[in-house]
Scaffold this motif. Structure first.
Motif: not given
Length: 700
Positions: A349-352, A364-370
């Motif tokens: 939910l936070v990553a969204q 650095v968008d840590v949570l959305n890295h593949d």
């Protein structure tokens, strides 16, 4: 030096533990000195809900996130039922005859939880949480007890090789034997870490089997393996009779071997007589006290959720949202380090919030890295649903006047230090008291068994009066559980456990403990007749609000199923009395979206454990002090121990805080180097199997 701010998101087990250890932990390494909190620094704790921590910080529900103690009339001195996590495996840190070295790899128990309870002064509330040795089953419209299962009275399943004449757990043992290289009881925590990565099928299986000798268990779904080896009826018997539907789905087969081997010799389960939520109240109070004593500013932010988070210029930059409008950011802040003490669904939910925008320069968008997304998906979310009920009589008990035809066989006896103290005050024989000290916390199904154990040590018979004294004080009924394949699945009997003994007795049960399969069955009964759904399920944060009252229609359904369990098939619901109170917790709802988690196949879970706790490790050239802690990515999923251990590992490895216990034989997560080559014994088996396997495959 400038002021530091550490922000922790989530006020459950992992969040509270991390906050407490940042204040309480000791650091002896110079290179980490700058990372330690000092006078004038800020320590923030964000709580999407508002847990009832203290008089100064009251809330809507008991503390503990997925721990939730529910008291009758919300009176903390009255009887209670656990509507979330219930217990822990006790670790005795003092040498015993069975385990002379409690720090070795074989001593059982949740070592961190046991240590925290002791450090918080809660040992006086620690009481046995024993399970019955003669469970009641109601499977396929037949009532029977565990001890009655045999060749002449098999369970109602057409299991191959007379499997219905054994217990339902025998199916798990049958499958585990496919990969046994030494007795499971000799597996240490490190051994299991190796097994998760290197464990293989070592048994020679027939060509008809889907899986063959040499196959890695990490690449096999447990459901697939159970079905392949047990057949349809064998699988159904194991699944129905086990009680936990989550134990038989397509999880990592190697880990499932460990989970279904849970009740190892020497394991002793305990809970707190004040309710399991009491541990988190004590943690919060200790946090406030330590922060004040150390001159550290402790900021508690209830009704506030983490909305988004990024790494930028050595800081964790985040937005937050308020509970009344949780999808819209209300403001932004930054921290020197941030902990996401939350489960997989809440992290997603936070990553969204930043998923569909390009990171700005330096972000650095840590949570959305593949790679991070891949590792986040290494655990499976397990929905769970619990319904509690309070009655003015224990109608399920075997020793009441006019008991049900199939009562729960829950009468039990346990000698505790309090038992010995009370008997000493009653002038009990000194020899018997000395003998009883060697029998503390050993569960007995009958008073006769307990008396015999004492007399075998003293070689002196107890009198009738002494036996009555002992029996009255040591009675400690088990919690069951009873198991059925109906949607209630398991019933746990808490009984009258009020701390205020002068109150009128109130008897509580967990009337339904359901996971995985049947949560939707109960959800559709929540609204009752003539009600339209008004709140989207995706926005119903009932787990944060607290136990919700069970409507009349659901109560009637529960009474109907409980009547069949204890009185027999087709019994009218009226056989079970109307409850005084009934409430439910639906853990499939946000923000948890799961009661607990389990590892998925096709992952090196040791690597996931090590990397996901600081996810920037998975991104080339990135280094952000954003951490993930909690049971979801632990060695002890579904337990508070898992939340504490992942939190402890982060503090040890990234902040230099000394381990809370001796962790040489008890790694908090799977360590580097725990994966080694298979043993010589396994290699011999596999070398022998390869020519046959190659011949079989070339013939296909």
């Amino acid at each position: 030096m400038t002021q530091k701010t550490y922000s922790i998101f989530g006020a459950g087990a992992a969040g509270l533990y991390t906050t407490w250890r940042l204040l309480e932990g000791q650091c002896k390494k110079t290179k980490f000195a700058a990372k330690q909190l000092k006078k004038g620094d800020v320590l923030e704790l964000y709580d999407w809900g508002r847990y009832d921590f203290s008089k100064r910080h009251p809330g809507t529900r008991a503390a503990g996130a997925r721990i939730c103690t529910w008291h009758y009339n919300n009176d903390k001195t009255d009887s209670f039922v656990e509507l979330g996590g219930m217990r822990y495996s006790y670790w005795d840190s003092t040498p015993t005859k069975a385990f002379p070295d409690p720090n070795n790899g074989l001593a059982p128990g949740h070592r961190v939880v046991s240590t925290v309870i002791a450090k918080l002064g809660l040992n006086k509330y620690s009481v046995p949480f024993n399970v019955t040795n003669n469970q009641l089953f109601y499977l396929r419209s037949r009532n029977f007890y565990l001890n009655n299962i045999g060749s002449n009275t098999p369970a109602p399943y057409a299991v191959n090789n007379f499997g219905a004449a054994t217990t339902p757990d025998q199916g798990f043992t049958t499958v585990q034997d496919l990969a046994t290289t030494k007795p499971w009881g000799d597996f240490t925590r490190r051994d299991w870490c190796r097994f998760y990565q290197d464990g293989r099928i070592t048994a020679q299986l027939p060509e008809s089997s889907i899986f063959q000798q040499g196959d890695y268990l990490k690449d096999i779904g447990y459901w697939n393996l159970l079905y392949d080896q047990l057949g349809a009826e064998g699988y159904d018997y194991a699944a129905d009779g086990n009680g936990y539907s989550s134990n038989v789905i397509n999880t990592h087969a190697g880990v499932s071997f460990n989970i279904n081997n849970e009740f190892t010799p020497g394991s002793q389960y305990r809970t707190l007589s004040i309710g399991y939520s009491g541990m988190f109240n004590a943690l919060f109070e200790e946090i406030a006290k330590l922060a004040k004593a150390k001159g550290i500013e402790f900021r508690y932010h209830p009704d506030t959720r983490l909305h988004s988070i990024l790494g930028k210029s050595g800081k964790a930059v985040f937005t937050y949202a308020h509970r009344d409008n949780p999808n819209i950011a209300a403001g932004s802040r930054e921290a020197d380090a941030a902990w996401m003490a939350m489960p997989r669904a809440a992290i997603d939910l936070v990553a969204q919030a930043t998923r569909f925008r390009l990171p700005e320069r330096g972000e650095v968008d840590v949570l959305n890295h593949d790679k991070v997304n891949l590792y986040l998906e290494a655990t499976i979310m397990q929905p769970s649903y619990k319904v509690g009920m309070f009655f003015d009589q224990p109608w399920w008990a075997p020793d009441i006047e006019s008991p049900a035809p199939y009562p729960a066989q829950i009468i039990g006896y346990t000698i505790t230090p309090d038992t010995i103290a009370q008997l000493r005050a009653q002038k009990f024989p000194a020899a018997a008291l000395k003998a009883m000290r060697t029998l503390i916390d050993v569960p007995y199904e009958s008073a006769a068994d307990m008396v015999e154990a004492i007399e075998n040590i003293t070689e002196q018979a107890l009198t009738v009066v002494q036996t009555k004294q002992l029996t009255a004080i040591s009675r400690n009924n088990t919690i069951g559980p009873s198991v059925t394949n109906s949607p209630i699945r398991m019933v746990v009997y808490f009984g009258n456990n009020a701390t205020e003994t002068k109150k009128k007795p109130i008897y509580g049960i967990l009337a339904s403990y359901d996971d995985e399969d049947n949560t939707a069955f109960w959800q559709e009964l929540e609204l009752g007749p003539k009600h339209q759904r008004e709140v989207p399920v995706s926005q119903d944060t009932q787990p944060l609000d607290g136990p919700r009252k069970v409507p009349a229609r659901m109560v009637k359904m529960l009474r109907k199923m409980l009547a069949e369990l204890h009185f027999g098939p087709n019994t009218d619901f009226s056989a079970v009395p109307e409850p005084l109170q009934a409430a439910y917790m639906d853990w499939s709802l946000p923000p948890f979206n799961a009661g607990y988690h389990e590892w998925a196949p096709h992952f090196d879970i040791g690597d996931v454990q090590r990397k996901i706790r600081k996810p920037s490790q998975l991104i080339d050239g990135a280094d952000a002090d954003i951490f993930i802690v909690g049971e979801a990515y632990s060695n002890d999923q579904a337990w508070v121990e898992g939340a504490y251990c992942t939190s402890e590992s982060v503090l040890n490895d990234f902040f230099g805080i000394e381990p809370i216990i001796d962790d040489r034989e008890y790694p908090f997560i799977c360590p580097e180097g725990s994966t080694v080559a298979p043993s010589e014994e396994v290699e011999k088996l596999l070398r022998k199997a390869r020519p046959l396997r190659n011949a079989q495959e070339s013939a296909k």
